[in-house]
Scaffold this motif. Structure first.
Motif, PDB file in Angstrom:
ATOM      1  N   GLN A 153       3.867  -1.362  12.036  1.00  0.00           N
ATOM      2  CA  GLN A 153       3.724  -2.721  12.180  1.00  0.00           C
ATOM      3  C   GLN A 153       5.001  -3.473  11.932  1.00  0.00           C
ATOM      4  O   GLN A 153       5.641  -4.291  12.438  1.00  0.00           O
ATOM      5  CB  GLN A 153       2.597  -3.430  11.348  1.00  0.00           C
ATOM      6  N   GLY A 191      -7.659   8.794   6.218  1.00  0.00           N
ATOM      7  CA  GLY A 191      -7.655   7.231   6.457  1.00  0.00           C
ATOM      8  C   GLY A 191      -6.381   6.678   5.488  1.00  0.00           C
ATOM      9  O   GLY A 191      -5.847   5.714   6.021  1.00  0.00           O
ATOM     10  N   GLU A 192      -6.199   7.175   4.363  1.00  0.00           N
ATOM     11  CA  GLU A 192      -5.057   6.565   3.567  1.00  0.00           C
ATOM     12  C   GLU A 192      -3.743   6.614   4.308  1.00  0.00           C
ATOM     13  O   GLU A 192      -2.767   5.706   4.455  1.00  0.00           O
ATOM     14  CB  GLU A 192      -4.896   7.311   2.213  1.00  0.00           C
ATOM     15  N   SER A 200       0.244   2.849   9.743  1.00  0.00           N
ATOM     16  CA  SER A 200       0.061   1.757  10.561  1.00  0.00           C
ATOM     17  C   SER A 200       0.824   0.506   9.916  1.00  0.00           C
ATOM     18  O   SER A 200       1.438  -0.108  10.633  1.00  0.00           O
ATOM     19  CB  SER A 200      -1.530   1.373  10.360  1.00  0.00           C
ATOM     20  N   ILE A 201       0.846   0.585   8.744  1.00  0.00           N
ATOM     21  CA  ILE A 201       1.738  -0.570   7.890  1.00  0.00           C
ATOM     22  C   ILE A 201       3.051  -0.353   8.246  1.00  0.00           C
ATOM     23  O   ILE A 201       3.814  -1.279   8.721  1.00  0.00           O
ATOM     24  CB  ILE A 201       1.656  -0.446   6.563  1.00  0.00           C
ATOM     25  N   TYR A 238       0.820  -1.200  -0.013  1.00  0.00           N
ATOM     26  CA  TYR A 238      -0.086  -0.009  -0.108  1.00  0.00           C
ATOM     27  C   TYR A 238       0.796   0.976  -0.092  1.00  0.00           C
ATOM     28  O   TYR A 238       0.457   2.268   0.671  1.00  0.00           O
ATOM     29  CB  TYR A 238      -1.114   0.087   1.404  1.00  0.00           C
ATOM     30  N   ASN A 263      -3.394   7.115   7.743  1.00  0.00           N
ATOM     31  CA  ASN A 263      -3.497   6.364   8.810  1.00  0.00           C
ATOM     32  C   ASN A 263      -3.118   4.860   8.655  1.00  0.00           C
ATOM     33  O   ASN A 263      -2.350   4.253   9.148  1.00  0.00           O
ATOM     34  CB  ASN A 263      -4.903   6.521   9.581  1.00  0.00           C
ATOM     35  N   THR A 264      -3.620   4.187   7.270  1.00  0.00           N
ATOM     36  CA  THR A 264      -3.402   3.098   6.933  1.00  0.00           C
ATOM     37  C   THR A 264      -1.702   2.858   6.705  1.00  0.00           C
ATOM     38  O   THR A 264      -1.131   1.835   6.832  1.00  0.00           O
ATOM     39  CB  THR A 264      -4.220   2.669   5.819  1.00  0.00           C
TER      40      THR A 264
END
Length: 115
Positions: A81, A70-71, A77-78, A41, A73-74
């Motif tokens: 992680q 939101g994009e 997060s990736i 992503y 945030n994703t």
């Protein structure tokens, strides 16, 4: 030559990311070190198999234009992680200069013409 334990950790983390839908962008030998670049992503993860450890760096190149919250945030997060997984295995985090430039162009190793 990396130890067997380091190579096993390297393969374990590659399997983990591959099974979590990371795409392997490249797998090459750079200066005698195996360097694998993965992507998910828009987030990029670089893993370098060193002699005594595995080094990593995660980043994103935002060049698509306008991003929704939101994009982003994703994407964050990736990246977090990936960083968390690598740090749990005691991998060494690279800085950007180390990832982008050869050893002779980093810090005290830099040689200039004096002009």
């Amino acid at each position: 030559m990396p130890t067997r334990e380091i190579r096993e950790k390297f393969e374990k983390i590659l399997d983990y990311f591959y099974n979590n839908r990371y795409k392997i962008v490249s797998d090459r030998d750079v200066d005698g070190k195996r360097t694998v670049t993965l992507s998910k992503y828009g987030a990029t993860l670089v893993l370098v198999l060193e002699e005594n450890n595995v080094a990593f760096d995660t980043y994103a190149e935002l060049k698509e234009g306008i991003y929704e919250l939101g994009e982003l945030n994703t994407l964050v997060s990736i990246m977090l992680q990936a960083k968390r997984m690598c740090l749990e295995l005691d991998f060494r985090e690279m800085n950007t200069t180390e990832r982008l430039y050869p050893k002779d162009r980093q810090g005290a190793e830099t040689k200039t013409s004096g002009l």
